[in-house]
Scaffold this active site. Structure first.
Site, PDB file in Angstrom:
ATOM      1  N   MET A 162       0.854  -1.180   0.000  1.00 51.66           N
ATOM      2  CA  MET A 162       0.000   0.000   0.000  1.00 51.66           C
ATOM      3  C   MET A 162       0.887   1.226   0.000  1.00 51.66           C
ATOM      4  O   MET A 162       1.896   1.271   0.653  1.00 51.66           O
ATOM      5  CB  MET A 162      -0.831  -0.001   1.262  1.00 51.66           C
ATOM      6  CG  MET A 162      -1.771   1.132   1.332  1.00 51.66           C
ATOM      7  SD  MET A 162      -3.435   0.606   1.493  1.00 51.66           S
ATOM      8  CE  MET A 162      -3.332  -0.901   2.426  1.00 51.66           C
ATOM      9  N   CYS A 163       0.477   2.200  -0.735  1.00 46.88           N
ATOM     10  CA  CYS A 163       1.271   3.402  -0.786  1.00 46.88           C
ATOM     11  C   CYS A 163       0.349   4.596  -0.605  1.00 46.88           C
ATOM     12  O   CYS A 163      -0.862   4.480  -0.710  1.00 46.88           O
ATOM     13  CB  CYS A 163       1.979   3.526  -2.128  1.00 46.88           C
ATOM     14  SG  CYS A 163       3.023   2.108  -2.488  1.00 46.88           S
ATOM     15  N   GLY A 164       0.963   5.727  -0.321  1.00 46.67           N
ATOM     16  CA  GLY A 164       0.216   6.970  -0.288  1.00 46.67           C
ATOM     17  C   GLY A 164       0.562   7.760  -1.537  1.00 46.67           C
ATOM     18  O   GLY A 164       1.736   8.041  -1.771  1.00 46.67           O
ATOM     19  N   ARG A 179       1.061   5.846   5.468  1.00 42.29           N
ATOM     20  CA  ARG A 179       0.716   4.772   4.532  1.00 42.29           C
ATOM     21  C   ARG A 179       1.954   4.199   3.856  1.00 42.29           C
ATOM     22  O   ARG A 179       1.991   3.018   3.522  1.00 42.29           O
ATOM     23  CB  ARG A 179      -0.207   5.295   3.425  1.00 42.29           C
ATOM     24  CG  ARG A 179      -1.620   5.554   3.820  1.00 42.29           C
ATOM     25  CD  ARG A 179      -2.381   6.102   2.635  1.00 42.29           C
ATOM     26  NE  ARG A 179      -2.564   5.142   1.576  1.00 42.29           N
ATOM     27  CZ  ARG A 179      -3.580   4.290   1.490  1.00 42.29           C
ATOM     28  NH1 ARG A 179      -4.506   4.293   2.410  1.00 42.29           N
ATOM     29  NH2 ARG A 179      -3.668   3.442   0.491  1.00 42.29           N
ATOM     30  N   ASN A 231      -0.691   2.800  -6.551  1.00 47.89           N
ATOM     31  CA  ASN A 231      -1.020   2.254  -5.244  1.00 47.89           C
ATOM     32  C   ASN A 231      -1.820   0.995  -5.496  1.00 47.89           C
ATOM     33  O   ASN A 231      -3.041   1.016  -5.518  1.00 47.89           O
ATOM     34  CB  ASN A 231      -1.842   3.274  -4.448  1.00 47.89           C
ATOM     35  CG  ASN A 231      -2.344   2.713  -3.138  1.00 47.89           C
ATOM     36  OD1 ASN A 231      -1.728   1.830  -2.556  1.00 47.89           O
ATOM     37  ND2 ASN A 231      -3.479   3.208  -2.677  1.00 47.89           N
TER      38      ASN A 231
END
Ligand SMILES: *[C@@H]1O[C@H](CO)[C@@H](O)[C@H](O)[C@H]1NC(C)=O
Ligand SMILES: *[C@@H]1O[C@H](CO)[C@@H](O)[C@H](O)[C@H]1NC(C)=O
Ligand SMILES: *[C@@H]1O[C@H](CO)[C@@H](O)[C@H](O)[C@H]1NC(C)=O
Ligand SMILES: *[C@@H]1O[C@H](CO)[C@@H](O)[C@H](O)[C@H]1NC(C)=O
Ligand SMILES: *[C@@H]1O[C@H](CO)[C@@H](O)[C@H](O)[C@H]1NC(C)=O
Length: 609
Positions: free
Chosen positions: A1-3, A28, A74
């Protein structure tokens, strides 16, 4: 998961970070943060990406290829495009998109991907900005248009503020992907999105196109592309057949648990059951085996470090996930079972037990409610804790070799209030109902994974280090698990039930998934949803509704019947016949708040600051 975050200014304008938003993005994606600005003739895009390292080598984002295209990704690829174990999927998507010239090529890359995603892509040739979410909306993406300064902001997570801009954030609807022609936008002084919607092929768009076009934020316009280009839906439409004759079944109205088990035992294990186990098992496998590089390379992890955790109530949905995860995770690795409980307030407990006879009349199948629980001595012995312990026992019987870390997460009212105000209200935003608050808070504490495990009767503090969290969301929506399905079935038969199911799967992104992604992502962990795997949904959609549920049977059997049969086949016991208990009640967070409010009311507790 990324921001991921993107600010488009027309023309370029001064920008100052909202510190809270940036902090949320970093939570995140704790492993690497990087910003990149692209200047066009009369526009400017600021990209800011915050990476949570999940697999392959750590790939910095935003990714800029050598022709100047920029990708913020993401997502996870679980199928559809080949990603070798040592590859990072961000790089794979970037390479694929780089080789696209026309919109139809871009759409076909995105349509092919199996797995959750939210993305922003700057296509240099032609000056286009693309963005959107996967078919189910399993990753969050928010947008906001500020007409005063002509800026559009896209972000995985925002922040709640009580100022005048309060309600400006909205979730980008998971209806398709959007494309902005930046040159045209600059000339016009306003933003127009072209929408390329998800479609099953054929003509299923006409009914939805109005809703899709109305979804643009204030100050922007959305248009459907006239060329009729769409994203191919990854799943088939819901089977709407209705049985020709309704077989009346002779069910004794007051069946007890044992009867229900017999009833289930008497049901044949059909091909449908085996097929469901197969697709679900494969969905779980993909989600537990795509882990950060640890299995092969790193030294064996510390004794109690699990790679995978499960949001665990001991109910059938989470039990099946645990039983299937057990098939695919090497036996020496532990699995964390995250079980959250909110402290019961003593006086309220009194009140409740006086109501008990009435409440229990229709719940003969739930052995775990307070009346039957001899050890209800701790204020944290909420219904989900009790079923959770029973579920743990079943899993231990199923695989005694495995170390199952049953993490008891006990939350007091003080801590709830503190964390809601500091963090959770921002993550739930822009959703705002009492239900969003209850579930958002319960999921946040569960996903944090900080609690206690019991070993040889000793409790010791424990924090789950698993970065992947499996959740059971999607089972009730597809297999008619909610009590409202019974209501609907009683009132308007199969037709009504099918309509209800179709509607619920359609709105699951805006009701649940964006919120849950923001809440779980806040711990630098990634939510994965096996029941919303494309192959699982496709299979369930293809079945007629009567194979999935039989609402003429009692609670604890009839709803999610197919899943219960699968649970039996997997060797699970009592948990196969537990009726649905919503998380807000099972964890007792709704009780803790104990206000006279409806789940759909706006939640005043979220409006702090
Ligand atoms: C990513 O960040 C997390 C949390 O800070 C840390 O535990 C983990 O070791 C980091 N991973 C890498 C590959 O740097
Ligand atoms: C990500 O993967 C690509 C292709 O698989 C590779 O070329 C690249 O070096 C990787 N990124 C990093 C930072 O290693
Ligand atoms: C629709 O897409 C085609 C192909 O990319 C493009 O040429 C056309 O301008 C688009 N139509 C509208 C109304 O934007
Ligand atoms: C957490 O709650 C359980 C009851 O479900 C209780 O047995 C345990 O002692 C509690 N642990 C702590 C540290 O509060
Ligand atoms: C729906 O279910 C019925 C009954 O099993 C089956 O005959 C039919 O082929 C299914 N329809 C689709 C589109 O899968």
């Amino acid at each position: 998961m990324c921001g991921i975050f993107c600010l488009l200014s027309l023309p370029s304008s001064q920008f100052e970070w909202d510190k809270t938003v940036r902090e949320h993005l970093k939570r995140r994606g704790p492993n690497l943060s990087q910003d990149l600005t692209v200047k066009g003739p009369c526009y400017q895009c600021l990209f800011s990406a915050h990476v949570l390292h999940m697999r392959g080598l750590l790939t910095p984002q935003p990714v800029q290829d050598n022709t100047g295209n920029v990708l913020e990704w993401n997502g996870e690829i679980f199928g559809g495009l080949p990603v070798r174990p040592e590859e990072n999927d961000t790089a794979v998507v970037s390479q694929r998109l780089s080789s696209c010239n026309s919109p139809s090529e871009i759409l076909s890359v995105l349509s092919a991907i199996r797995g959750p995603w939210g993305f922003v892509y700057y296509q240099k040739a032609g000056d286009y900005l693309w963005f959107g979410r996967d078919f189910f909306g399993r990753r969050s993406l928010l947008w906001k248009f500020d007409a005063d300064v002509n800026t559009l902001t896209l972000t995985s997570v925002a922040a709640y503020s009580s100022g005048p801009e309060q309600s400006a954030w909205q979730e980008v609807p998971a209806v398709g992907v959007y494309r902005i022609d930046l040159k045209a936008a600059t000339g016009a002084g306003s933003v127009t999105f072209e929408v390329y919607p998800w479609a099953h092929g054929g003509n299923d768009l006409s009914s939805r196109s109005e809703t899709i076009l109305e979804s643009a934020p204030g100050g922007c316009t959305a248009v459907m592309n006239q060329s009729g280009l769409v994203l191919r839906s990854p799943v088939c439409p819901l089977n709407t057949s209705i049985p020709e004759s309704l077989n009346e079944k002779d069910i004794p109205p007051d069946s007890c648990v044992k009867d229900l088990e017999q009833l289930l035992a008497g049901k044949e294990e059909t091909d449908e059951v085996s097929r469901l186990i197969d697709v679900l098992s494969e969905a779980v496998r993909r989600r537990v085996q795509s882990l950060p590089f640890r299995v092969q390379d790193s030294p064996p992890p510390a004794h109690d470090q699990a790679g995978v955790a499960i949001l665990f109530s001991g109910g059938i949905d989470s039990m099946i996930l645990a039983a299937l995860a057990d098939r695919h995770i090497p036996a020496h690795q532990p699995v964390d079972l995250l079980n959250v409980a909110f402290k019961l307030q003593e006086p309220k407990k009194q009140k409740e037990s006086s109501k008990k006879p009435r409440k229990h009349k229709n719940k003969p199948t739930d052995p775990t409610t307070d009346g039957a629980a001899p050890r209800a001595s701790s204020p944290f012995d909420v219904p989900d804790r009790i079923t959770g312990r029973a579920g743990l026992k079943e899993l231990q019987d199923l695989n005694p070799e495995r170390r199952w870390n049953f993490v008891e997460i006990n939350v007091t009212q003080e801590e709830l209030q503190k964390m809601r105000e500091e963090r959770i209200c921002h993550l739930v935003h822009p959703l705002e109902t009492v239900l969003d608050d209850s579930i958002g808070c319960a999921v946040w504490f569960a996903a944090r994974g900080t609690g206690f495990v019991t070993e040889d009767r000793d409790q010791r503090p424990f924090t789950s280090s698993a970065k992947v969290i499996l959740t059971g969301i999607g089972a009730d929506e597809q297999l008619a698990g909610y009590s409202r399905h019974r209501v609907r079935f009683k009132m308007s038969g199969y037709e009504g039930l099918i309509q209800e199911l179709a509607m619920e799967l359609g709105r699951i992104s805006s009701r649940n998934l964006g919120r849950d992604d923001r809440v779980i992502g806040d711990h630098g962990k990634e939510a994965r949803f096996p029941y919303l795997d494309e192959d699982v949904v496709n299979y369930l959609n293809s079945l007629p509704v009567w194979e999935k549920a039989d609402l003429s049977l009692p609670r604890g059997v009839g709803e999610k019947l197919l899943l219960r049969l699968a649970a039996k086949q997997l060797g699970l016991g009592q948990s196969a016949v537990l009726p649905k208990r919503a998380m807000q009640f099972g964890s007792r967070i709704a009780k803790m708040e104990d206000r006279r409010e409806k789940a759909s009311d706006k939640c005043t507790r979220l409006l702090t600051g």
